[in-house]
Design a protein around this motif. Structure first.
Motif, short mmCIF file in Angstrom:
data_model
loop_
_atom_site.label_atom_id
_atom_site.label_comp_id
_atom_site.label_asym_id
_atom_site.label_seq_id
_atom_site.Cartn_x
_atom_site.Cartn_y
_atom_site.Cartn_z
N TRP A 1 -26.59 2.57 -32.48
CA TRP A 1 -27.32 2.91 -31.54
C TRP A 1 -27.96 1.61 -30.73
N THR A 2 -28.41 0.52 -31.74
CA THR A 2 -28.77 -0.59 -31.14
C THR A 2 -27.85 -1.33 -30.35
N LYS A 3 -26.57 -1.41 -30.91
CA LYS A 3 -25.28 -2.06 -30.07
C LYS A 3 -25.26 -1.55 -28.84
N LEU A 4 -25.18 -0.16 -28.86
CA LEU A 4 -24.64 0.74 -27.51
C LEU A 4 -25.72 0.17 -26.43
N TRP A 5 -26.97 0.17 -26.73
CA TRP A 5 -27.93 0.10 -25.60
C TRP A 5 -28.47 -1.50 -25.17
N THR A 6 -27.73 -2.49 -25.95
CA THR A 6 -27.91 -3.96 -25.59
C THR A 6 -26.98 -4.16 -24.58
N ILE A 7 -25.84 -3.36 -24.37
CA ILE A 7 -24.99 -3.75 -23.13
C ILE A 7 -25.12 -2.95 -21.87
N ARG A 8 -24.49 -3.43 -20.99
CA ARG A 8 -24.94 -2.87 -19.53
C ARG A 8 -24.05 -1.71 -19.36
N THR A 9 -22.95 -1.67 -19.88
CA THR A 9 -21.81 -0.38 -19.61
C THR A 9 -22.65 0.78 -19.55
N PRO A 10 -22.97 1.29 -20.73
CA PRO A 10 -23.86 2.48 -20.82
C PRO A 10 -24.72 3.10 -19.66
N TYR A 11 -25.58 2.01 -19.24
CA TYR A 11 -26.45 2.26 -18.01
C TYR A 11 -25.79 2.34 -16.65
N VAL A 12 -24.70 1.92 -16.45
CA VAL A 12 -23.80 2.01 -15.37
C VAL A 12 -23.13 3.29 -15.40
N CYS A 13 -22.71 3.68 -16.51
CA CYS A 13 -21.84 4.91 -16.62
C CYS A 13 -22.97 6.08 -16.47
N ILE B 1 -15.80 6.59 -20.60
CA ILE B 1 -15.79 5.13 -20.44
C ILE B 1 -16.94 4.51 -21.25
N LEU B 2 -18.13 5.08 -21.41
CA LEU B 2 -19.33 4.78 -22.36
C LEU B 2 -18.55 5.00 -23.76
N ALA B 3 -18.15 6.03 -23.93
CA ALA B 3 -17.57 6.12 -25.49
C ALA B 3 -16.48 5.13 -25.77
N MET B 4 -15.58 4.95 -24.78
CA MET B 4 -14.61 4.02 -25.15
C MET B 4 -15.25 2.43 -25.45
N THR B 5 -16.20 2.13 -24.71
CA THR B 5 -16.75 0.90 -24.64
C THR B 5 -17.39 0.78 -26.12
N ALA C 1 -19.60 16.44 -25.35
CA ALA C 1 -19.75 15.81 -26.44
C ALA C 1 -18.42 15.68 -27.40
N LEU C 2 -17.75 16.69 -27.26
CA LEU C 2 -16.31 16.68 -27.75
C LEU C 2 -15.38 15.70 -27.30
N ILE C 3 -15.45 15.72 -25.87
CA ILE C 3 -14.61 14.68 -25.14
C ILE C 3 -14.93 13.16 -25.55
N CYS C 4 -16.12 13.05 -25.95
CA CYS C 4 -16.73 11.61 -26.35
C CYS C 4 -16.09 11.31 -27.57
N VAL C 5 -16.15 12.49 -28.56
CA VAL C 5 -15.67 12.22 -29.94
C VAL C 5 -14.02 11.78 -30.00
N MET C 6 -13.35 12.57 -28.91
CA MET C 6 -11.93 12.53 -28.89
C MET C 6 -11.87 11.05 -28.37
N THR C 7 -12.50 10.54 -27.43
CA THR C 7 -12.26 9.04 -26.79
C THR C 7 -12.48 8.06 -27.98
N ALA D 1 -7.70 -0.52 -21.62
CA ALA D 1 -6.61 -0.02 -20.70
C ALA D 1 -5.90 1.21 -21.15
N GLY D 2 -5.41 0.93 -22.44
CA GLY D 2 -4.70 2.03 -23.08
C GLY D 2 -5.51 3.35 -23.32
N ALA D 3 -6.62 3.16 -23.82
CA ALA D 3 -7.40 4.33 -24.16
C ALA D 3 -7.97 5.02 -22.87
N VAL D 4 -8.24 4.40 -21.92
CA VAL D 4 -8.62 5.26 -20.75
C VAL D 4 -7.24 5.74 -20.09
#
Length: 268
Positions: A33-45, A91-95, A173-179, A190-193
């Motif tokens: 949780w801490t790591k996720l919200w310390t980068i910019r990508t989630p907010y942009v997504c 993209i958020l889940a992949m990051t 939620a399930l698409i995120c788990v799959m990602t 690139a490969g994941a997306v």
């Protein structure tokens, strides 16, 4: 000297008896949780998804009115927007996974939480939580913005609205788990997306475009297709909504297991 050694030994024994050997799964989840919200990508997504939802649903309602479409549930506008907004969550889940591999910080994460399944499960659960809450918020926003442009070409039934809103959250939620699973298996953004986009969006379009009973039958079990049936809940699916949900769960579990298999074999 012996007194100091005895104190240290007693302290170690005390810690072993008390069972406090680390943060466990809660600690792993909190770390993610801490790591996720310390980068910019989630907010942009999240911002991009919000903007796309607003534009798409307003446009959907307007087109339904202009083309004099039959009355439909107002939640259909939000459900239709998922075809685009789901990739903001992808993209958020992949990051959450690939950013650590690109910077080699995954080594530190695996040192902190040496139990590999716990690391992946923490990321999957966090992505599912964020995906569910975000999609529910987007659904409510989309319904509110589409209602005006529909101008009588949509119906508002509370039970239907509630179902479609929750269903959007569950699908996302399930698409995120799959990602997360695919990202652990491939370890590159690139490969994941590419794989997620192909499986979720491109392949169903190809199957429908090529046509034929076999290809169309296969398409019925693809994540986006079965997810659409599940979210609309209009009774037009070839199987009950519970079966649609089960198929989505199978896709998510298979991706999760594949990612865990690679993580255990290749580590960091």
């Amino acid at each position: 000297m012996s007194a100091v050694s005895t104190d240290v030994s007693d302290g170690r024994r005390g810690r072993m008896v008390s069972g406090h050997t680390g943060g466990g799964f809660v600690g792993a989840f909190t770390s993610e949780w801490t790591k996720l919200w310390t980068i910019r990508t989630p907010y942009v997504c999240l911002l991009v998804g919000l903007i796309v939802t607003a534009i798409f649903t307003f446009y959907y309602g307007s087109i339904a009115r202009i083309n004099d479409k039959p009355i439909q549930p107002v939640g259909n506008a939000s459900v239709s927007s998922v075809i685009l907004t789901q990739f903001a969550l992808v993209i958020l889940a992949m990051t959450m996974v690939t950013s650590e591999y690109s910077t080699s910080s995954v080594r530190t994460s695996l040192l902190w939480v040496p139990v590999r399944p716990r690391v992946q499960l923490a990321k999957a659960l966090l992505s599912a939580l964020v995906g569910f809450v975000t999609a529910v918020g987007w659904a409510v926003l989309g319904i509110a913005l589409a209602w005006g442009p529909f101008q009588g070409h949509a119906s508002f039934e509370l039970s239907k609205v509630a179902y479609q809103t929750v269903a959007m959250g569950v699908y996302s939620a399930l698409i995120c788990v799959m990602t997360v699973g695919v990202s652990f298996a491939l370890r590159t953004a690139a490969g994941a997306v590419a794989v997620i986009f192909f499986v979720v969006s491109a392949l169903p379009s190809m199957l429908v475009g090529l046509g034929g009973p076999v290809l169309l039958a296969i398409n019925e079990y693809m994540p986006q297709t079965v997810g659409g049936y599940f979210m609309l809940g209009d009774g037009k699916a070839p199987f009950p909504d519970a079966v649609s949900l089960l198929i989505l769960l199978v896709w998510a579990v298979v991706a999760h297991v594949a990612g865990l298999f690679v993580l255990r074999r290749r580590d960091a």
